[in-house]
Write a protein that holds these residues in place. Structure first.
Motif, short mmCIF file in Angstrom:
data_model
loop_
_atom_site.label_atom_id
_atom_site.label_comp_id
_atom_site.label_asym_id
_atom_site.label_seq_id
_atom_site.Cartn_x
_atom_site.Cartn_y
_atom_site.Cartn_z
N GLU A 133 -2.67 6.09 0.50
CA GLU A 133 -3.80 5.19 0.61
C GLU A 133 -4.19 4.90 2.06
O GLU A 133 -5.37 4.83 2.38
CB GLU A 133 -3.50 3.87 -0.10
CG GLU A 133 -3.39 4.01 -1.60
CD GLU A 133 -3.04 2.71 -2.29
OE1 GLU A 133 -3.51 2.50 -3.43
OE2 GLU A 133 -2.30 1.90 -1.69
N LYS A 187 -7.03 5.22 -6.05
CA LYS A 187 -6.93 3.91 -6.69
C LYS A 187 -7.56 3.95 -8.08
O LYS A 187 -7.03 3.37 -9.02
CB LYS A 187 -7.62 2.85 -5.82
CG LYS A 187 -6.95 2.67 -4.47
CD LYS A 187 -7.64 1.63 -3.64
CE LYS A 187 -9.03 2.09 -3.23
NZ LYS A 187 -9.01 3.34 -2.48
N ASP A 218 -10.16 5.09 3.21
CA ASP A 218 -8.78 5.42 2.84
C ASP A 218 -8.38 6.74 3.47
O ASP A 218 -9.18 7.68 3.56
CB ASP A 218 -8.64 5.50 1.32
CG ASP A 218 -8.92 4.15 0.67
OD1 ASP A 218 -8.81 3.13 1.37
OD2 ASP A 218 -9.25 4.12 -0.53
N GLN A 261 -2.28 -6.08 -3.75
CA GLN A 261 -2.32 -4.62 -3.76
C GLN A 261 -3.51 -4.12 -2.95
O GLN A 261 -4.62 -4.65 -3.05
CB GLN A 261 -2.40 -4.10 -5.20
CG GLN A 261 -1.19 -4.49 -6.04
CD GLN A 261 -1.29 -3.91 -7.45
OE1 GLN A 261 -1.64 -2.75 -7.64
NE2 GLN A 261 -0.97 -4.74 -8.44
N TYR A 262 -3.24 -3.09 -2.18
CA TYR A 262 -4.29 -2.49 -1.34
C TYR A 262 -5.40 -1.93 -2.22
O TYR A 262 -5.15 -1.26 -3.23
CB TYR A 262 -3.69 -1.39 -0.47
CG TYR A 262 -4.69 -0.74 0.45
CD1 TYR A 262 -5.01 -1.29 1.67
CD2 TYR A 262 -5.32 0.46 0.09
CE1 TYR A 262 -5.93 -0.69 2.51
CE2 TYR A 262 -6.23 1.07 0.92
CZ TYR A 262 -6.54 0.49 2.14
OH TYR A 262 -7.45 1.09 2.97
N TRP A 264 0.86 -1.18 0.00
CA TRP A 264 0.00 0.00 0.00
C TRP A 264 0.90 1.23 0.00
O TRP A 264 2.11 1.14 0.24
CB TRP A 264 -0.97 -0.01 1.19
CG TRP A 264 -0.37 0.27 2.53
CD1 TRP A 264 -0.41 1.43 3.23
CD2 TRP A 264 0.36 -0.67 3.36
NE1 TRP A 264 0.23 1.32 4.43
CE2 TRP A 264 0.71 0.03 4.54
CE3 TRP A 264 0.74 -1.98 3.22
CZ2 TRP A 264 1.43 -0.57 5.57
CZ3 TRP A 264 1.45 -2.58 4.24
CH2 TRP A 264 1.79 -1.88 5.40
#
Length: 584
Positions: free
Chosen positions: A353, A575, A536, A465-466, A349
């Motif tokens: 984020e 994102k 987030d 992946q976050y 991350w």
């Protein structure tokens, strides 16, 4: 270079630091082999005699090939000489006739030889000197020297080439050198090296030259440096490390205290005893780690912060950059077992984020235990966890609450034991993975986007992946609702924690019995524990955002890259924006 701070004895290895050169691969050996192989030679009869002392004309092609093979079935010259001698009858000359008038041209031979060959039907055929040489494809000097040596010594000629024989003396010297090298202590590297598996490291203040000098002073034996060096590189897988960094403060304190000249003998002895006790405790952690058995053993840690953008220009060192976080979860199979790529899981991350705290660590572990390792955990009775003692990330009630709820909701048969190392001795298998990743990252001078880091990480393990494969949950808030605030223990003092029911077992040392403590509030049940998703959080401050954009401009980054950072650093996570950049 970093070490696990554990001295180990130096051991002989089958694969040394350098591979031994095989003599059969050398051009000299191949030339010698070809010389005595007879591959390019053709057997023939060199006369037309047909008498009682030479019947070579009776030999056919099959006989000639059979006779030649009797000699060249081996490439050993000594054995070939013995075979030639078996076809010869050597005797001293009994009569000398003067066939040449000039005395200076007369030949004074001391040996008279009769020749015979063995046909394919096992019958002997006498032949003359010329045909004997042509059939066996040898030269006359070789035949004469074989016969002359037999007459003088009564046996076939042995191998005398190569000078004086000193094998026994050299063997004794080599054994002394090996024992001297084994008298040193070595250490394993903190980071496993791909190009040198199993390599151990001697202290940084040593060298082969110094070791050779010490050998000469201690043994008073004349051993050349080249011989000492060859044994060091061919019989041992050793190298010399750099001064260790990130070492244990207690170890450094004890070493300084032991070397204090003002200490009395009794005080120095006490310091050495305390130092030995400290190291034994550290060693006990590694022994426990490698005693896997039939348990499911997991090690996890957070890698040193990676930066974006990464560049070699000098402005990078003075500019603030965005952090790229990597949390590694590795299943450990035991000492010496290879780390499979399928058992290395990397959770990533970015600073824009979410933050790096206990919520993110607990969320990543929760994803691993509920999805990645779910099948294996259902078949196991014991789960062992190993991590460092960082209170803000691993060693806290938030992670423990997640483990309590995990056992209650999914794995009621599971016995969970959580181990923490002595401070400064927390070099785990996950760190070796990080070391290989760092070696790979050093090959890239410029890294601008997160996807470039992810592509590197994919070579070493499975990447999550976050926001795509996993998300963050508020374990801190849920733990506050379910656990008591007044506790009868301190997690900071724990060396081992155990979760086997609603109570928490705690040990302040690796040995001894667990003390049971209650952490759950009255009326609460762990199967009700369900943390809420966390939104987030962009942790990048305005000053860092300004520095990053300025640095990208100085690097001459593409316009699309600069626009990407402008959007994500000003947003709550970015994102979707990252996906838009990939589409562009």
């Amino acid at each position: 270079m970093e070490y696990d701070e554990m001295d180990e004895p130096v051991l002989l290895t089958s694969n040394g630091r350098r591979k031994r050169r095989l003599p059969q691969n050398s051009s000299r050996y191949k030339a010698k082999e070809n010389r005595y192989s007879g591959n390019d030679l053709v057997a023939s009869v060199a006369c037309t005699h047909n008498s009682s002392w030479c019947r070579a004309v009776t030999l056919n092609e099959s006989d000639l090939l059979y006779i030649k093979q009797q000699l060249f079935f081996t490439n050993d010259k000594v054995k070939q000489d013995a075979i030639l001698l078996s076809h010869m009858e050597a005797m001293p000359c009994k009569r000398r006739r003067q066939q040449v008038e000039a005395e200076e041209k007369r030949r004074h031979r001391d040996v008279s030889i009769k020749y015979a060959v063995l046909k394919e039907d096992k019958t002997k055929v006498p032949v003359c000197h010329a045909s004997f040489l042509s059939i066996f494809c040898v030269k006359k000097d070789r035949v004469q020297s074989i016969a002359k040596y037999w007459l003088e010594n009564g046996k076939a000629r042995p191998e005398n080439r190569g000078g004086a024989r000193e094998i026994e003396e050299q063997t004794a010297k080599k054994d002394m050198v090996r024992k001297h090298i084994q008298s040193f202590n070595c250490r394993a590297s903190h980071y496993a090296r791909r190009g040198a598996p199993g390599r151990k490291f001697l202290p940084s203040d040593l060298s082969v030259a110094k070791m050779h000098q010490l050998f000469l002073e201690q043994n008073h034996q004349q051993v050349s440096y080249s011989l000492y060096w060859s044994i060091f590189v061919y019989d041992f897988n050793l190298a010399f490390g750099h001064p260790a960094k990130d070492v244990c403060s207690s170890c450094v304190k004890f070493r300084i205290a032991i070397n204090d000249p003002d200490l009395t003998a009794e005080e120095k002895r006490n310091k050495i005893l305390l130092y030995t006790l400290h190291r034994r405790r550290a060693r006990q952690f590694y022994d426990t780690l490698n005693d896997v058995g039939d348990t499911f053993t997991v090690c996890f840690d957070i890698m040193e912060n990676l930066v974006l953008p990464r560049s070699a220009i000098c402005q990078t060192y003075y500019s603030r950059q965005v952090y790229f976080y990597v949390f590694g979860v590795v299943r450990h199979r035991g000492r010496g077992e290879p780390q499979s790529r399928n058992e290395i899981n990397l959770y990533t991350w970015l600073e824009y984020e979410n933050s790096k705290d206990s919520n993110i660590v607990a969320s990543a572990l929760h994803h691993y235990f509920t999805s990645v390792a779910r099948v294996d955990l259902r078949q196991c009775q014991s789960l062992r966890l190993f991590s460092d003692s960082c209170y803000g990330q691993n060693k806290n009630i938030n992670v423990l609450s997640m483990l309590f709820a995990l056992r209650s909701q999914l794995y009621p048969q599971l016995n969970i034991t959580y181990f923490f190392p002595i401070r400064g001795h927390s070099f785990l298998p996950a760190d070796r993975v990080f070391g290989r990743i760092e070696q790979d990252i050093r090959k890239h001078t410029t890294i601008l986007l997160p996807e470039e880091y992810n592509n590197i990480l994919l070579k070493h393990g499975t990447v999550y992946q976050y926001g795509k494969e996993w998300q963050c949950y508020d374990f801190k808030e849920a733990a506050a609702r379910f656990t008591t605030t007044q506790r009868s223990f301190k997690i900071s003092e724990a060396r081992v924690l155990q979760i086997s029911g609603d109570k928490l077992g705690l040990k302040p040392a690796f040995a001894g019995e667990f003390c049971q403590h209650s952490v759950l509030k009255r009326g609460k049940k762990w199967f009700q524990f369900k943390p809420a998703p966390l939104p987030d959080v962009n942790c990048v401050k305005e000053a860092k955002r300004t520095d990053v954009l300025k640095l990208l401009s100085e690097l001459g980054a593409p316009k699309a890259v600069q626009e990407f950072y402008e959007k994500v650093l000003a947003s709550d996570g970015g994102k979707d924006i990252e996906q838009d950049l990939e589409d562009e």
